[in-house]
Design an enzyme around this catalytic site. Structure first.
Site, mmCIF file in Angstrom:
data_model
loop_
_atom_site.group_PDB
_atom_site.id
_atom_site.type_symbol
_atom_site.label_atom_id
_atom_site.label_comp_id
_atom_site.label_asym_id
_atom_site.label_seq_id
_atom_site.Cartn_x
_atom_site.Cartn_y
_atom_site.Cartn_z
ATOM 1 N N GLU A 82 9.685 0.961 10.729
ATOM 2 C CA GLU A 82 10.694 2.014 10.513
ATOM 3 C C GLU A 82 9.970 3.330 10.748
ATOM 4 O O GLU A 82 9.130 3.738 9.933
ATOM 5 C CB GLU A 82 11.200 1.974 9.052
ATOM 6 C CG GLU A 82 12.011 0.756 8.703
ATOM 7 C CD GLU A 82 13.381 0.751 9.357
ATOM 8 O OE1 GLU A 82 13.852 1.811 9.785
ATOM 9 O OE2 GLU A 82 13.960 -0.341 9.451
ATOM 10 N N CYS A 96 13.397 10.713 7.312
ATOM 11 C CA CYS A 96 13.310 10.203 8.685
ATOM 12 C C CYS A 96 14.611 10.415 9.450
ATOM 13 O O CYS A 96 14.596 10.680 10.636
ATOM 14 C CB CYS A 96 12.941 8.733 8.664
ATOM 15 S SG CYS A 96 14.017 7.769 7.595
ATOM 16 N N LYS A 98 0.848 -1.196 0.000
ATOM 17 C CA LYS A 98 0.000 0.000 0.000
ATOM 18 C C LYS A 98 0.878 1.239 0.000
ATOM 19 O O LYS A 98 1.525 1.574 0.992
ATOM 20 C CB LYS A 98 -0.930 0.051 1.220
ATOM 21 C CG LYS A 98 -2.022 1.088 0.981
ATOM 22 C CD LYS A 98 -2.697 1.572 2.227
ATOM 23 C CE LYS A 98 -2.020 2.702 2.905
ATOM 24 N NZ LYS A 98 -1.901 3.954 2.109
ATOM 25 N N GLU A 148 9.326 15.453 16.054
ATOM 26 C CA GLU A 148 9.720 15.360 14.651
ATOM 27 C C GLU A 148 8.857 16.316 13.824
ATOM 28 O O GLU A 148 7.634 16.265 13.899
ATOM 29 C CB GLU A 148 9.518 13.936 14.138
ATOM 30 C CG GLU A 148 9.954 13.784 12.696
ATOM 31 C CD GLU A 148 9.686 12.398 12.128
ATOM 32 O OE1 GLU A 148 8.565 11.886 12.306
ATOM 33 O OE2 GLU A 148 10.590 11.851 11.501
HETATM 34 P P1 NAD Z 1 2.020 7.979 8.253
HETATM 35 O O1 NAD Z 1 2.353 7.136 9.420
HETATM 36 O O2 NAD Z 1 0.938 8.955 8.386
HETATM 37 O O3 NAD Z 1 1.655 7.081 6.989
HETATM 38 C C1 NAD Z 1 2.517 6.093 6.492
HETATM 39 C C2 NAD Z 1 1.707 5.047 5.761
HETATM 40 O O4 NAD Z 1 0.835 4.413 6.692
HETATM 41 C C3 NAD Z 1 0.808 5.613 4.659
HETATM 42 O O5 NAD Z 1 0.767 4.694 3.586
HETATM 43 C C4 NAD Z 1 -0.546 5.688 5.344
HETATM 44 O O6 NAD Z 1 -1.621 5.616 4.444
HETATM 45 C C5 NAD Z 1 -0.498 4.458 6.219
HETATM 46 N N1 NAD Z 1 -1.396 4.493 7.387
HETATM 47 C C6 NAD Z 1 -1.878 5.590 8.043
HETATM 48 N N2 NAD Z 1 -2.701 5.186 9.041
HETATM 49 C C7 NAD Z 1 -2.720 3.831 9.024
HETATM 50 C C8 NAD Z 1 -3.369 2.848 9.812
HETATM 51 N N3 NAD Z 1 -4.181 3.180 10.832
HETATM 52 N N4 NAD Z 1 -3.162 1.548 9.522
HETATM 53 C C9 NAD Z 1 -2.339 1.190 8.520
HETATM 54 N N5 NAD Z 1 -1.712 2.084 7.719
HETATM 55 C C10 NAD Z 1 -1.887 3.388 7.976
HETATM 56 O O7 NAD Z 1 3.399 8.661 7.855
HETATM 57 P P2 NAD Z 1 3.651 9.714 6.690
HETATM 58 O O8 NAD Z 1 3.151 11.025 7.146
HETATM 59 O O9 NAD Z 1 3.204 9.156 5.395
HETATM 60 O O10 NAD Z 1 5.264 9.710 6.651
HETATM 61 C C11 NAD Z 1 6.026 10.466 7.503
HETATM 62 C C12 NAD Z 1 6.551 9.638 8.649
HETATM 63 O O11 NAD Z 1 7.266 8.510 8.165
HETATM 64 C C13 NAD Z 1 7.552 10.393 9.483
HETATM 65 O O12 NAD Z 1 7.289 10.183 10.848
HETATM 66 C C14 NAD Z 1 8.881 9.789 9.099
HETATM 67 O O13 NAD Z 1 9.885 9.892 10.066
HETATM 68 C C15 NAD Z 1 8.510 8.382 8.839
HETATM 69 N N6 NAD Z 1 9.521 7.745 7.980
HETATM 70 C C16 NAD Z 1 10.365 6.820 8.545
HETATM 71 C C17 NAD Z 1 11.359 6.229 7.782
HETATM 72 C C18 NAD Z 1 12.313 5.213 8.361
HETATM 73 O O14 NAD Z 1 12.954 4.494 7.592
HETATM 74 N N7 NAD Z 1 12.457 5.107 9.653
HETATM 75 C C19 NAD Z 1 11.478 6.566 6.440
HETATM 76 C C20 NAD Z 1 10.602 7.512 5.899
HETATM 77 C C21 NAD Z 1 9.617 8.074 6.701
#
Ligand code: NAD
Length: 494
Positions: free
Chosen positions: A264, A298, A189, A395
């Site tokens: 992650e 991240c 997804k 963050e």
């Molecule tokens: P998010 O957590 O809002 O969404 C990430 C993904 O999860 C999206 O595909 C979203 O649709 C899905 N999602 C949202 N709610 C969900 C639920 N209840 N159940 C299942 N899936 C769900 O994050 P974002 O805003 O898209 O991305 C930013 C975040 O990602 C930041 O906190 C960043 O640090 C983190 N990030 C971490 C890494 C790493 O490798 N550690 C890399 C990139 C981004």
């Protein structure tokens, strides 16, 4: 504005569908949403919003492909060849994929082409090598009599892969590649804001001849499609990259069938610059580390700790870079910093900057939105920050650096200041004193530490977080083994 000289990718010519069991389907209930170009706020195309129904179809297809299809039983060398072929396809279509990534995220086209697409192809090649090297081993047991005891490494099964919007293609591939190398089948997804390159990847996967159901791609909202994947009893493992908040929700939901979970998550990474460092390089790396990809990284170095004796020079240097960076749509040839991903993200970033101001931080560079179309925020440097401020603790996921000074702190105290966060993803250290660097490395609670290096992303190096930055590691042997189960076999030869 899209440069008229650039041909629009064919993918955008009609509403987007999902890849389920080798077929392209719209959502059953017709739900869809606009995909927006963050450089100008305009609609690029519509995507289908899948939900529990589509996820169930996809999981069933992945299950069939895993249990009965050729994938998990295919010779490892054959799986390896398929992944290498996909890497070649990615490169051959690299210009188009980069354009899609730039249209969807706003990031500079050059960055998308060199970094995002380059990394994705490299990741496939690295993991292709592992397909033939995943082994169990014989064990020297002390049971009475004669035994032949060994371990088998087997694919974990159907995996649900949920990725964020900041590096859409590379994130998707960083999960698909090791999962496929291990013999798993997947339901991916993409983030609802950035489905384009994942869907184009789906077309390339088909062109490479991967059997139907091995890779399924369901687009949709997190709390619908994402939640349905996490809840589904037919999914054996979830690999999630995203926010810590959603990571915690996923853990709760995965308890249903005790899915394996890899997370992650977010970061608030410290950068330490000592007085003896190569300051020009350190300044450049610190600026790139927080402003690159508009801070939506991240592992971005968002908390700078600089020695008081060099603080003026370092902070001035970063401020100069912040002011000079060309903030422009990714398709502008001189763009160095694109927009943030959405109007909502722009509000969030500005909310943090304003909370910093309200708590007494001083804005040394940036601090404003860029007026006009698109979701642009100026690269921002905050000085006079202290550890209790929200901008220092949380963050932001935007181009905002907070700075603090040190002087006379013991190594222990400095490490304590660096570790004073719920996160533990990354850290970097700038000094010519390697003894000091090694000592600090050992005291930092972070999964990835760089010394005198701007970036050190290599697929051989495990990547992941301590504390609330996640569970598990991606990349390296650990990253591909994470998609396997270990079976112990004991044969009584007596
Ligand atoms: P998010 O957590 O809002 O969404 C990430 C993904 O999860 C999206 O595909 C979203 O649709 C899905 N999602 C949202 N709610 C969900 C639920 N209840 N159940 C299942 N899936 C769900 O994050 P974002 O805003 O898209 O991305 C930013 C975040 O990602 C930041 O906190 C960043 O640090 C983190 N990030 C971490 C890494 C790493 O490798 N550690 C890399 C990139 C981004």
């Amino acid at each position: 504005m899209i440069n008229p000289a650039v041909a629009l990718p064919a993918l955008l010519s009609q509403p987007l569908k999902m890849l389920i069991d080798g077929k392209w389907l719209a959502s059953q209930n017709g739900a869809c949403m606009d995909v927006i170009n963050p450089s100008n706020g305009q609609v690029l195309v519509q995507e289908s919003l899948g939900g529990a129904y589509e996820v169930d179809l996809a999981v069933q297809a992945a299950r069939r492909a895993f249990e009965f299809g050729p994938w998990s039983r295919m010779r490892p060398s054959e799986r390896s060849r398929m992944l290498l072929k996909l890497a070649d396809e990615l490169e051959q279509n690299g210009d188009e994929l980069a354009l899609l990534e730039t249209l969807n995220t706003g990031k500079p086209l050059k960055l998308a082409r060199a970094f995002d697409i380059g990394m994705a192809a490299e990741c496939l090649r690295y993991n292709a090598g592992w397909a033939t090297k995943l082994n169990g081993e014989t064990r020297n047991v002390s049971l009475p009599g004669d035994w032949h005891a060994y371990t088998l490494r087997e694919p974990v099964g159907v995996v649900g892969l949920i990725v964020p919007w900041n590096v859409p293609l590379a994130m998707a591939v960083s999960k698909i590649a090791p999962a496929l190398a291990a013999g798993c089948t997947v339901v991916l997804k993409p983030a609802e804001l950035t489905p384009l390159t994942a869907l184009r990847l789906g077309e390339l996967i088909q062109a490479c001849g991967l059997p139907p159901g091995v890779v399924n791609i369901v687009t949709g909202l997190g709390h619908e499609a994402g939640q349905a994947i996490v809840d589904h009893p037919g999914v054996d493992k979830i690999s999630f990259t995203g926010s810590t908040l959603v990571g915690k929700l996923i853990l709760g939901s995965a308890a249903g069938n005790l899915k394996r979970v890899a997370l992650e998550l977010g970061g608030k990474s410290p950068v330490f610059i000592f007085a003896d460092a190569d300051l020009d390089r350190a300044i450049d790396a610190a600026a790139r580390g927080i402003f690159g990809n508009t801070g939506q990284v991240c592992a971005a170095g968002s908390r700078l700790f600089v020695h008081r004796t060099v603080a003026d020079r370092v902070i001035d240097g970063i401020v100069q870079r912040a002011r000079q960076l060309r903030v422009a749509p990714g398709l502008s040839p001189d763009s160095e910093i694109g927009p943030v991903i959405s109007a909502r993200q722009r509000e969030r970033v500005m909310g943090y900057i304003n909370s910093g101001r309200a708590e007494g931080a001083e804005v040394a560079a940036g601090g404003q939105v860029v007026e006009g179309e698109g979701f642009f925020v100026q690269p921002t440097v905050l000085v006079n920050t202290h550890p209790r401020m929200k901008v220092v603790r949380e963050e932001i996921f935007g181009p905002v650096l907070s700075t603090q000074l040190f002087d006379g702190d013991s190594l222990e105290e400095l490490a304590t200041r660096g570790n004073a966060t719920d996160y533990g993803l990354s850290a970097s250290i700038w000094t010519r004193d390697l003894r000091l660097a090694h000592q600090l490395v050992r005291r930092l609670r972070a999964g990835n530490v760089r010394v005198n290096a701007a970036m050190a992303l290599d697929f051989a190096m495990p990547f992941g977080g301590y504390k609330q930055s996640g569970w598990g590691r991606e990349n390296g042997r650990e990253g591909v083994e994470a998609y396997t189960e270990l079976k112990s076999v004991a044969i009584d030869l007596n």
